[in-house]
Design a protein around this motif. Structure first.
Motif, PDB file in Angstrom:
ATOM      1  N   MET A 179      -2.509  -6.360 -38.577  1.00  0.00           N
ATOM      2  CA  MET A 179      -1.178  -6.919 -38.474  1.00  0.00           C
ATOM      3  C   MET A 179      -1.181  -8.267 -37.730  1.00  0.00           C
ATOM      4  SD  MET A 179       0.657  -3.378 -37.838  1.00  0.00           S
ATOM      5  CE  MET A 179       2.391  -4.063 -37.946  1.00  0.00           C
ATOM      6  N   ARG A 202       4.063   0.599 -40.308  1.00  0.00           N
ATOM      7  CA  ARG A 202       4.490   1.299 -39.257  1.00  0.00           C
ATOM      8  C   ARG A 202       4.530   2.897 -39.657  1.00  0.00           C
ATOM      9  NH1 ARG A 202       9.752  -0.062 -37.287  1.00  0.00           N
ATOM     10  NH2 ARG A 202       9.174   1.580 -35.564  1.00  0.00           N
ATOM     11  N   ARG A 250       6.775  -6.015 -35.362  1.00  0.00           N
ATOM     12  CA  ARG A 250       5.598  -6.595 -35.927  1.00  0.00           C
ATOM     13  C   ARG A 250       5.187  -8.117 -35.551  1.00  0.00           C
ATOM     14  NH1 ARG A 250       8.574  -4.137 -39.950  1.00  0.00           N
ATOM     15  NH2 ARG A 250       7.403  -2.503 -41.064  1.00  0.00           N
ATOM     16  N   CYS A 255       1.838  -6.621 -31.449  1.00  0.00           N
ATOM     17  CA  CYS A 255       0.775  -5.561 -31.943  1.00  0.00           C
ATOM     18  C   CYS A 255      -0.877  -5.706 -31.490  1.00  0.00           C
ATOM     19  CB  CYS A 255       0.620  -6.110 -33.540  1.00  0.00           C
ATOM     20  SG  CYS A 255       1.961  -5.815 -34.752  1.00  0.00           S
TER      21      CYS A 255
END
Length: 280
Positions: A179, A202, A250, A255
């Motif tokens: 990500m 997710r 995000r 991440c």
């Protein structure tokens, strides 16, 4: 220093993530502290093979890493290490790993060829499939049957639950890692589960994490593990919830922080396993 960076020895998180499932397998196999020579072989082997994996990964990505912010300064991109030198370094690391395996048994030696095949194949998978994280999981988890074979010279059925849990866990945390690079990867045409999952990333990571917990719980029930083992699973579950909190927006840095947090998951699960066998 360039070879240290190429092997990612300055960033040992990958070593830890390979090592924790290896230690789980050894402790399960020995039902406590394993043979010291086997333990030493697999600790060293985890370092060598993870390093080899990083080297062949950078070799495979040497023409695309310069287009990704996180990887643009890697030694093969900057030319500080040549492609030929990288391949020689990879071969040396693999040879050192194989020499270690020669001190185990025939079954473990046979299994080691699977480890080499998976480690060599993974870096090239991102060009052909959106599931390279699954191949990475298979590669990281291969230390489980190898460690078990080295300790007891057999592969009982329950080790595949450890293997499955490790694969699922790896896909979950490496999707978090992917990500971080998702925007760059889309631009250059590199595939990953982060791209495949899209806006469902997710939810799918959470599903994988639940499967890890269920698989480890089933393993514990089969082997009649005690309270420390199951307590460690509860703590790991809390850490997974925390990781979900980190990746909720995000954000790249968050991440990556969630990815790094998996070292604590592996450590907690090992500690629970260690204590469970210690108090018996």
């Amino acid at each position: 220093m360039d070879y240290v960076r190429l092997a990612r020895l300055d960033k040992p998180i990958g070593i830890y993530l390979v090592l924790w499932p290896t230690l789980w397998a050894l402790w399960f196999a020995a039902e406590g502290i394993p043979a010291m020579d086997v333990l030493a072989i697999f600790i060293a082997g985890s370092v060598f093979m993870r390093s080899a994996g990083c080297v062949i990964n950078d070799f495979a990505d040497r023409k695309i890493d310069g287009h990704v912010k996180r990887t643009e300064a890697r030694p093969l991109v900057t030319g500080r290490v040549s492609a030929k030198q990288a391949l020689i370094f990879f071969a040396v690391l693999c040879l050192l790993s194989f020499i270690l395996v020669l001190f185990t048994n025939e079954l473990t030696i046979y299994l080691s060829f699977g480890a080499l095949a998976l480690a060599s194949a993974y870096p090239f998978m991102k060009r052909y499939t959106y599931l390279p994280q699954v191949v990475l999981g298979a590669a990281f988890a291969w230390s489980v049957p190898m460690a078990y074979a080295a300790q007891v010279n057999e592969l009982p059925a329950h080790i595949w639950l450890i293997y499955m849990a490790t694969v699922l866990w790896t896909v979950a945390y490496d999707t978090m890692y992917a990500m971080v690079d998702r925007d760059d990867d889309i631009k250059i045409g590199v595939k990953s589960t982060a791209i495949l999952f899209g806006s469902a990333d997710r939810a799918i990571i959470a599903f994988l994490q639940v499967l890890v917990i269920l698989t480890l719980s089933l393993l514990g029930e089969q082997l009649e593990m005690g309270q420390f083992y199951f307590l460690s699973i509860v703590v790991a579950s809390v850490l997974f919830v925390y990781q979900q909190h980190l990746i909720r927006h995000r954000d790249r840095d968050e991440c990556f922080k969630a990815f790094l947090n998996n070292n604590w998951v592996g450590m907690v699960l090992f500690l629970g396993l260690f204590l469970d066998f210690y108090v018996r």
